[in-house]
Design an enzyme around this catalytic site. Structure first.
Site, mmCIF file in Angstrom:
data_model
loop_
_atom_site.group_PDB
_atom_site.id
_atom_site.type_symbol
_atom_site.label_atom_id
_atom_site.label_comp_id
_atom_site.label_asym_id
_atom_site.label_seq_id
_atom_site.Cartn_x
_atom_site.Cartn_y
_atom_site.Cartn_z
ATOM 1 N N HIS A 1 -6.882 -5.698 2.801
ATOM 2 C CA HIS A 1 -5.739 -5.067 3.465
ATOM 3 C C HIS A 1 -5.173 -6.036 4.504
ATOM 4 C CE1 HIS A 1 -6.867 -0.739 2.464
ATOM 5 N NE2 HIS A 1 -8.022 -1.334 2.258
ATOM 6 N N ASP B 1 0.864 -1.193 0.000
ATOM 7 C CA ASP B 1 0.000 0.000 0.000
ATOM 8 C C ASP B 1 0.895 1.237 0.000
ATOM 9 O OD1 ASP B 1 -1.801 2.159 0.899
ATOM 10 O OD2 ASP B 1 -3.207 0.541 1.305
ATOM 11 N N VAL C 1 -11.135 2.751 -3.378
ATOM 12 C CA VAL C 1 -10.779 2.197 -4.693
ATOM 13 C C VAL C 1 -11.755 1.062 -4.975
ATOM 14 C CG1 VAL C 1 -9.011 1.062 -6.078
ATOM 15 C CG2 VAL C 1 -8.335 2.791 -4.397
ATOM 16 N N HIS D 1 -10.371 -5.608 -2.848
ATOM 17 C CA HIS D 1 -9.028 -5.806 -2.300
ATOM 18 C C HIS D 1 -9.119 -6.063 -0.804
ATOM 19 C CE1 HIS D 1 -9.932 -1.500 -2.205
ATOM 20 N NE2 HIS D 1 -9.239 -1.443 -1.087
HETATM 21 P P1 5GP Z 1 -9.898 1.240 0.336
HETATM 22 O O1 5GP Z 1 -10.269 2.483 1.067
HETATM 23 O O2 5GP Z 1 -10.487 1.265 -1.050
HETATM 24 O O3 5GP Z 1 -10.165 -0.018 1.075
HETATM 25 O O4 5GP Z 1 -8.316 1.271 0.229
HETATM 26 C C1 5GP Z 1 -7.585 1.635 -0.867
HETATM 27 C C2 5GP Z 1 -6.140 1.548 -0.468
HETATM 28 O O5 5GP Z 1 -5.345 1.704 -1.619
HETATM 29 C C3 5GP Z 1 -5.701 2.635 0.531
HETATM 30 O O6 5GP Z 1 -5.140 2.022 1.689
HETATM 31 C C4 5GP Z 1 -4.680 3.453 -0.243
HETATM 32 O O7 5GP Z 1 -3.621 3.876 0.565
HETATM 33 C C5 5GP Z 1 -4.231 2.498 -1.324
HETATM 34 N N1 5GP Z 1 -3.872 3.111 -2.585
HETATM 35 C C6 5GP Z 1 -4.516 4.124 -3.219
HETATM 36 N N2 5GP Z 1 -3.911 4.394 -4.387
HETATM 37 C C7 5GP Z 1 -2.872 3.520 -4.503
HETATM 38 C C8 5GP Z 1 -1.882 3.314 -5.509
HETATM 39 O O8 5GP Z 1 -1.823 3.975 -6.530
HETATM 40 N N3 5GP Z 1 -0.985 2.322 -5.283
HETATM 41 C C9 5GP Z 1 -0.999 1.557 -4.142
HETATM 42 N N4 5GP Z 1 -0.057 0.632 -4.029
HETATM 43 N N5 5GP Z 1 -1.916 1.732 -3.171
HETATM 44 C C10 5GP Z 1 -2.848 2.701 -3.355
#
Ligand code: 5GP
Length: 140
Positions: free
Chosen positions: A106, A35, A100, A104
């Site tokens: 975490h 991340d 996103v 996915h």
């Molecule tokens: P969500 O809120 O959708 O569960 O988490 C999305 C995660 O993707 C967040 O923890 C954020 O830090 C991570 N993230 C967002 N953009 C990118 C990216 O371009 N590359 C990577 N490796 N992680 C990302």
């Protein structure tokens, strides 16, 4: 009902190699990478290759292939980062914290007495992400 899957999201672009990621694992069903805004050192994301917006519209057959990888990354993260525990997080739709819209998981190493950084808030130094990826790969 939630919105339809949209393949312009950032993880779809990472899956298509249109933008870079610091990968630690891949197989025919999923990829795992660091991340970029880790909540603790070693925060890793596991992303199925199959398109789904989140858990709510995911194919159970895909889940059955990817969850063992989630476990494998969690076990390796415990060892690689000398963690005291692991949080598995997975958000579904914006009110729950999803930012996103490609499914996915975490894997967030927990260190006793260390507070988490804010979710998706602060970019980590690329050299630190790469060093953590090497530690995780060595433990896999
Ligand atoms: P969500 O809120 O959708 O569960 O988490 C999305 C995660 O993707 C967040 O923890 C954020 O830090 C991570 N993230 C967002 N953009 C990118 C990216 O371009 N590359 C990577 N490796 N992680 C990302």
């Amino acid at each position: 009902m939630t919105a339809a899957y949209d393949d312009s999201n950032i993880f779809a672009k990472i899956l298509r190699d249109e933008i870079p990621s610091v990968r630690v694992y891949e197989d025919e069903n999923c990829i795992a990478f660091m991340d970029v805004m880790p909540q603790t050192a070693g925060h890793t994301l596991i992303v199925p290759r199959a398109p789904s917006r989140n858990l709510l519209d995911a194919d159970p057959n895909v889940l059955s292939k990817v969850i063992p990888v989630v476990q494998k990354i969690a076990q390796a993260a415990m060892k690689a980062f000398n963690a005291d525990g692991i949080q598995l997080r997975q958000f579904n739709e914006a009110p729950s914290g999803q930012t996103v819209y490609h499914l996915h998981f975490h894997i967030i190493p927990v260190y006793a007495g260390v507070e988490f950084q804010m979710h998706a808030a602060k970019m980590e130094d690329m050299d630190i992400l790469k060093a953590n990826a090497e530690k995780l790969k060595a433990a896999l």
